[in-house]
Scaffold this motif. Structure first.
Motif, mmCIF file in Angstrom:
data_model
loop_
_atom_site.group_PDB
_atom_site.id
_atom_site.type_symbol
_atom_site.label_atom_id
_atom_site.label_comp_id
_atom_site.label_asym_id
_atom_site.label_seq_id
_atom_site.Cartn_x
_atom_site.Cartn_y
_atom_site.Cartn_z
ATOM 1 N N LEU A 184 0.842 -1.178 0.209
ATOM 2 C CA LEU A 184 0.066 0.033 -0.029
ATOM 3 C C LEU A 184 0.827 1.220 0.026
ATOM 4 O O LEU A 184 0.652 2.104 -0.732
ATOM 5 N N VAL A 185 2.028 1.244 0.993
ATOM 6 C CA VAL A 185 2.594 2.329 0.977
ATOM 7 C C VAL A 185 3.435 2.723 -0.343
ATOM 8 O O VAL A 185 3.505 3.813 -0.958
ATOM 9 N N PHE A 186 3.967 1.701 -1.055
ATOM 10 C CA PHE A 186 4.461 2.012 -2.179
ATOM 11 C C PHE A 186 3.569 2.118 -3.652
ATOM 12 O O PHE A 186 3.755 3.049 -4.215
ATOM 13 N N ALA A 187 2.558 1.559 -3.485
ATOM 14 C CA ALA A 187 1.345 1.658 -4.397
ATOM 15 C C ALA A 187 0.851 3.047 -4.506
ATOM 16 O O ALA A 187 0.443 3.803 -5.727
ATOM 17 N N ILE A 188 0.359 3.722 -3.434
ATOM 18 C CA ILE A 188 -0.379 4.753 -3.527
ATOM 19 C C ILE A 188 0.190 6.025 -3.332
ATOM 20 O O ILE A 188 0.283 6.970 -4.266
ATOM 21 N N PRO A 189 0.948 6.245 -2.049
ATOM 22 C CA PRO A 189 1.864 7.364 -1.926
ATOM 23 C C PRO A 189 3.060 7.411 -2.941
ATOM 24 O O PRO A 189 3.199 8.311 -3.841
ATOM 25 N N GLY A 190 3.525 6.260 -3.646
ATOM 26 C CA GLY A 190 4.562 6.248 -4.451
ATOM 27 C C GLY A 190 4.135 6.499 -5.688
ATOM 28 O O GLY A 190 4.642 7.247 -6.675
ATOM 29 N N GLY A 191 2.803 5.943 -5.906
ATOM 30 C CA GLY A 191 2.310 6.261 -7.271
ATOM 31 C C GLY A 191 1.841 7.926 -7.502
ATOM 32 O O GLY A 191 2.001 8.435 -8.537
ATOM 33 N N SER A 216 -7.223 7.297 -8.103
ATOM 34 C CA SER A 216 -8.247 6.465 -8.089
ATOM 35 C C SER A 216 -8.136 5.112 -8.634
ATOM 36 O O SER A 216 -8.844 4.169 -7.901
ATOM 37 N N THR A 217 -7.342 5.150 -9.539
ATOM 38 C CA THR A 217 -6.948 3.725 -10.311
ATOM 39 C C THR A 217 -6.170 3.088 -9.067
ATOM 40 O O THR A 217 -6.323 1.756 -8.708
ATOM 41 N N ALA A 218 -5.303 3.585 -8.306
ATOM 42 C CA ALA A 218 -4.146 3.084 -7.484
ATOM 43 C C ALA A 218 -5.159 2.536 -6.247
ATOM 44 O O ALA A 218 -5.044 1.532 -5.850
ATOM 45 N N VAL A 270 -12.816 14.828 -17.416
ATOM 46 C CA VAL A 270 -12.943 15.335 -18.505
ATOM 47 C C VAL A 270 -14.166 16.178 -18.695
ATOM 48 O O VAL A 270 -14.489 17.333 -19.302
ATOM 49 N N TYR A 271 -15.455 15.646 -18.138
ATOM 50 C CA TYR A 271 -16.562 16.474 -18.170
ATOM 51 C C TYR A 271 -16.423 17.924 -17.427
ATOM 52 O O TYR A 271 -16.929 18.883 -18.169
ATOM 53 N N LEU A 272 -15.478 18.031 -16.450
ATOM 54 C CA LEU A 272 -15.491 19.558 -15.879
ATOM 55 C C LEU A 272 -14.583 20.093 -16.554
ATOM 56 O O LEU A 272 -14.338 21.324 -16.026
ATOM 57 N N GLY A 273 -13.760 19.824 -17.526
ATOM 58 C CA GLY A 273 -12.899 20.339 -18.322
ATOM 59 C C GLY A 273 -11.637 20.537 -17.786
ATOM 60 O O GLY A 273 -10.563 21.296 -18.077
ATOM 61 N N ALA A 274 -11.250 19.703 -16.774
ATOM 62 C CA ALA A 274 -9.833 19.783 -16.186
ATOM 63 C C ALA A 274 -8.942 19.019 -16.708
ATOM 64 O O ALA A 274 -7.793 19.227 -16.330
ATOM 65 N N HIS A 275 -9.407 18.265 -17.496
ATOM 66 C CA HIS A 275 -8.207 17.285 -18.249
ATOM 67 C C HIS A 275 -8.944 16.769 -19.633
ATOM 68 O O HIS A 275 -10.000 16.872 -19.974
ATOM 69 N N TYR A 276 -7.895 16.525 -20.501
ATOM 70 C CA TYR A 276 -8.338 15.917 -21.579
ATOM 71 C C TYR A 276 -8.579 14.358 -21.579
ATOM 72 O O TYR A 276 -8.086 13.989 -20.576
ATOM 73 N N LEU A 277 -9.132 13.827 -22.521
ATOM 74 C CA LEU A 277 -9.346 12.314 -22.689
ATOM 75 C C LEU A 277 -7.920 11.741 -22.400
ATOM 76 O O LEU A 277 -7.857 10.586 -21.656
ATOM 77 N N SER A 278 -6.864 12.040 -23.196
ATOM 78 C CA SER A 278 -5.538 11.348 -23.192
ATOM 79 C C SER A 278 -5.027 11.436 -21.714
ATOM 80 O O SER A 278 -4.076 10.587 -21.319
ATOM 81 N N ASP A 279 -5.346 12.744 -20.985
ATOM 82 C CA ASP A 279 -4.753 12.870 -19.743
ATOM 83 C C ASP A 279 -5.206 11.702 -18.572
ATOM 84 O O ASP A 279 -4.419 11.039 -17.948
ATOM 85 N N VAL A 280 -6.608 11.338 -18.749
ATOM 86 C CA VAL A 280 -7.042 10.353 -17.688
ATOM 87 C C VAL A 280 -6.390 9.108 -18.165
ATOM 88 O O VAL A 280 -6.614 8.348 -17.276
ATOM 89 N N LEU A 281 -6.674 8.881 -19.653
ATOM 90 C CA LEU A 281 -6.046 7.510 -19.853
ATOM 91 C C LEU A 281 -4.660 7.201 -19.531
ATOM 92 O O LEU A 281 -4.473 6.208 -19.158
ATOM 93 N N ALA A 282 -3.991 8.043 -19.832
ATOM 94 C CA ALA A 282 -2.564 8.220 -19.276
ATOM 95 C C ALA A 282 -2.296 7.867 -17.495
ATOM 96 O O ALA A 282 -1.496 7.146 -17.218
ATOM 97 N N GLY A 283 -3.376 8.430 -17.028
ATOM 98 C CA GLY A 283 -3.194 8.440 -15.417
ATOM 99 C C GLY A 283 -3.546 7.002 -15.054
ATOM 100 O O GLY A 283 -3.129 6.423 -14.227
ATOM 101 N N ILE A 284 -4.849 6.240 -15.687
ATOM 102 C CA ILE A 284 -5.244 5.065 -15.348
ATOM 103 C C ILE A 284 -3.893 4.096 -15.840
ATOM 104 O O ILE A 284 -3.639 3.048 -15.067
ATOM 105 N N VAL A 285 -3.447 4.010 -17.097
ATOM 106 C CA VAL A 285 -2.337 3.388 -17.542
ATOM 107 C C VAL A 285 -1.356 3.306 -16.782
ATOM 108 O O VAL A 285 -0.683 2.278 -16.296
ATOM 109 N N GLU A 286 -0.641 4.569 -16.082
ATOM 110 C CA GLU A 286 0.361 4.817 -15.334
ATOM 111 C C GLU A 286 0.283 3.818 -14.128
ATOM 112 O O GLU A 286 1.029 3.343 -13.635
ATOM 113 N N SER A 287 -0.985 4.150 -13.409
ATOM 114 C CA SER A 287 -1.361 3.531 -12.154
ATOM 115 C C SER A 287 -1.326 2.038 -12.213
ATOM 116 O O SER A 287 -0.907 1.331 -11.133
#
Length: 232
Positions: free
Chosen positions: A104-111, A149-151, A189-206
């Motif tokens: 948990l310590v590595f996965a979430i704070p580290g992520g 959230s993915t983490a 994406v709905y709120l305009g805080a991120h592009y679609l590619s931003d959230v996909l990259a965040g999910i893949v990264e985690s």
């Protein structure tokens, strides 16, 4: 060579199937992230779709849905995920599940730290609108909300899958995790805080980071369990 390959796919081996699966998932996630980052920096592929998706959501956003989405997104902020992670860590500490606590310590704070570093590597500006619903000064790629959230939900799903006795419980945990991550990503994406590619990259990264952390800690546990007791 054949012995080496066979050992890598042996479920009970110290450095067998668990670590192999984690490394392969990490490599796959890295490749996917690299493709997304390359398209974003080169303004090709999905980067061309980003503007259309963002503009569509901005044009169709309206109350009361916008307020509900904003609240849901705030609940899954990095600070909220950190608090939930601390509570989960306390749960593992009380149950003396030290390997899950370490993972948990590595996965979430580290992520989260990894996500911040990647933001400063790519330094992508956030979407710009005439009437924005949110106004953030930080960088956009990859999405911190989607990564956090993915983490969190991915970690919870892995824990349930590896500890629950009923198959239905495991399937439900995975489906709920996928649903929650998808909702958080869509809210950004709905709120305009991120592009679609931003959230996909965040999910893949985690996903890649989570796979490496959990399988790495699992491998360490197996190695320690297989090691002969110290008689000194």
């Amino acid at each position: 060579m054949m012995r080496f390959i066979e050992a890598r796919f042996t479920p009970g081996g110290e450095l067998g199937l668990h670590l192999t699966a984690g490394v392969l998932l990490m490599v796959l996630a890295t490749a996917l992230f690299g493709m997304l980052a390359g398209a974003v920096m080169g303004q090709t592929g999905i980067a061309l779709l980003d503007l259309r998706v963002s503009q569509w959501f901005n044009a169709h956003a309206a109350e009361p849905l916008a307020g509900a989405v904003a609240l849901f997104s705030q609940i899954h902020s990095v600070a909220s995920v950190a608090l939930l992670s601390a509570l989960l860590g306390w749960y593992f500490w009380r149950r003396r599940e030290r390997y899950w606590l370490l993972a948990l310590v590595f996965a979430i704070p580290g992520g989260m730290l990894l996500n911040v570093l990647l933001k400063y590597v790519y330094q992508r500006s956030r979407p710009v609108f005439d009437a924005p619903m949110v106004d953030l000064a930080s960088y956009s790629f990859p999405s911190g909300h989607a990564a956090a959230s993915t983490a969190l939900y991915g970690f919870l799903a892995c824990y349930v899958v590896m500890t629950a006795r009923r198959h239905g419980t495991r399937v439900l945990a995975v489906l709920l995790a996928v649903l929650m991550v998808a909702l958080v990503a869509t809210s950004r994406v709905y709120l305009g805080a991120h592009y679609l590619s931003d959230v996909l990259a965040g999910i893949v990264e985690s996903c890649g980071w989570l796979a490496l952390c959990i399988t790495g800690c699992s491998t360490w546990r197996r190695r320690r369990a297989a090691a002969p007791p110290n008689r000194s």
